[in-house]
Design a protein around this motif. Structure first.
Motif, PDB file in Angstrom:
ATOM      1  N   LYS A  60       0.846  -1.192   0.000  1.00  0.00           N
ATOM      2  CA  LYS A  60       0.000   0.000   0.000  1.00  0.00           C
ATOM      3  C   LYS A  60       0.881   1.241   0.000  1.00  0.00           C
ATOM      4  O   LYS A  60       1.921   1.285   0.630  1.00  0.00           O
ATOM      5  N   LYS A  61       0.425   2.260  -0.724  1.00  0.00           N
ATOM      6  CA  LYS A  61       1.161   3.522  -0.768  1.00  0.00           C
ATOM      7  C   LYS A  61       0.930   4.288   0.527  1.00  0.00           C
ATOM      8  O   LYS A  61      -0.143   4.238   1.111  1.00  0.00           O
ATOM      9  N   VAL A  62       1.945   5.000   0.933  1.00  0.00           N
ATOM     10  CA  VAL A  62       1.905   5.796   2.152  1.00  0.00           C
ATOM     11  C   VAL A  62       1.262   7.145   1.834  1.00  0.00           C
ATOM     12  O   VAL A  62       1.472   7.693   0.750  1.00  0.00           O
ATOM     13  N   LEU A  64       1.216  11.021   2.488  1.00  0.00           N
ATOM     14  CA  LEU A  64       2.132  12.045   2.991  1.00  0.00           C
ATOM     15  C   LEU A  64       1.548  13.439   2.819  1.00  0.00           C
ATOM     16  O   LEU A  64       0.654  13.646   1.998  1.00  0.00           O
ATOM     17  N   GLU A  95       8.501   9.747  11.715  1.00  0.00           N
ATOM     18  CA  GLU A  95       8.425  10.343  10.380  1.00  0.00           C
ATOM     19  C   GLU A  95       9.495   9.768   9.453  1.00  0.00           C
ATOM     20  O   GLU A  95       9.241   9.514   8.277  1.00  0.00           O
ATOM     21  N   LEU A  98       8.420   6.462   8.127  1.00  0.00           N
ATOM     22  CA  LEU A  98       7.299   6.692   7.210  1.00  0.00           C
ATOM     23  C   LEU A  98       7.809   7.134   5.836  1.00  0.00           C
ATOM     24  O   LEU A  98       7.375   6.618   4.805  1.00  0.00           O
ATOM     25  N   GLU A 101       9.567   4.291   4.027  1.00  0.00           N
ATOM     26  CA  GLU A 101       8.557   3.389   3.454  1.00  0.00           C
ATOM     27  C   GLU A 101       7.964   3.995   2.184  1.00  0.00           C
ATOM     28  O   GLU A 101       7.747   3.306   1.191  1.00  0.00           O
ATOM     29  N   ALA A 102       7.710   5.305   2.193  1.00  0.00           N
ATOM     30  CA  ALA A 102       7.166   5.982   1.013  1.00  0.00           C
ATOM     31  C   ALA A 102       8.170   5.946  -0.133  1.00  0.00           C
ATOM     32  O   ALA A 102       7.794   5.792  -1.296  1.00  0.00           O
ATOM     33  N   ASN A 105       7.909   2.087  -1.282  1.00  0.00           N
ATOM     34  CA  ASN A 105       6.612   1.580  -1.742  1.00  0.00           C
ATOM     35  C   ASN A 105       5.780   2.572  -2.534  1.00  0.00           C
ATOM     36  O   ASN A 105       4.734   2.216  -3.056  1.00  0.00           O
ATOM     37  N   TYR A 107       3.925   6.687  -2.728  1.00  0.00           N
ATOM     38  CA  TYR A 107       3.112   7.497  -1.827  1.00  0.00           C
ATOM     39  C   TYR A 107       2.023   8.237  -2.604  1.00  0.00           C
ATOM     40  O   TYR A 107       2.077   8.347  -3.826  1.00  0.00           O
TER      41      TYR A 107
END
Length: 184
Positions: A60-62, A64, A95, A98, A101-102, A105, A107
């Motif tokens: 899954k997209k993060v 932001l 943060e 996060l 991850e973005a 994967n 965002y």
């Protein structure tokens, strides 16, 4: 993303092992039978040929903020992306992880709700007058007021405010009206 994995059996021709309703096995390029139990999939591969493959879900997209998205975008052109991200974030509030991850994967940018801000003038009249808050293009850190009936924003000035801007300019006591997608 779910931690459960699914397994299938695939042959060297790129076909998946599939089962008919009566239990016969067939090889099919379009569909295959997926199994949660890896041992069962290994057994199928051993008995019918082929090898076990794992179905991987797309992460899954993060979500932001625009500011965070800018950091991730600049990290993509950096020689050392992880260092770029960690140097511009606070590891203690999560943060940094996060944004990492973005970076990996992907965002999406959260859409911040915008509002038109009004101040009622005078009493309750039939055609009540309002002062509408604006941020002039030439002085974006100031607020000006335009008196009239409630209306759409003028060109050349910004009349739309986010919640944080409303707090910044001290407009919490004013009436606010959410701007819809067609007005933005």
């Amino acid at each position: 993303m779910s931690e459960e994995k699914l397994y299938a059996v695939k042959n060297d021709e790129g076909e998946f092992l599939s089962f008919s309703d009566d239990g016969d096995s067939v090889w099919n390029k379009a569909v295959g039978h997926f199994e949660k139990d890896k041992q069962k999939a290994r057994s199928w591969a051993y008995n019918r040929g082929g090898h076990v493959v794992t179905l991987i879900e797309e992460p899954k997209k993060v979500v932001l903020t625009e500011e965070q998205a800018g950091i991730v975008d600049k990290a993509r052109v950096s020689d050392i992306p992880a260092t770029y991200i960690s140097g511009r974030t606070d590891a203690y509030n999560g943060e940094e992880s996060l944004l990492m991850e973005a970076y990996v994967n992907g965002y999406t940018v959260e859409k911040e709700e915008k509002y038109l801000v009004y101040k009622a003038l005078g009493g309750k009249q039939k055609h009540e007058l309002f002062a509408q808050a604006y941020r002039p293009a030439i002085f974006p850190d100031t607020i000006t007021w335009s008196v009239g009936e409630r209306r759409a924003p003028k060109t050349g000035v910004s009349a739309q405010f986010s919640e944080s801007e409303i707090a910044h300019y001290g407009l919490q006591d004013c009436d606010k009206e959410e701007v819809t997608d067609d007005e933005q």
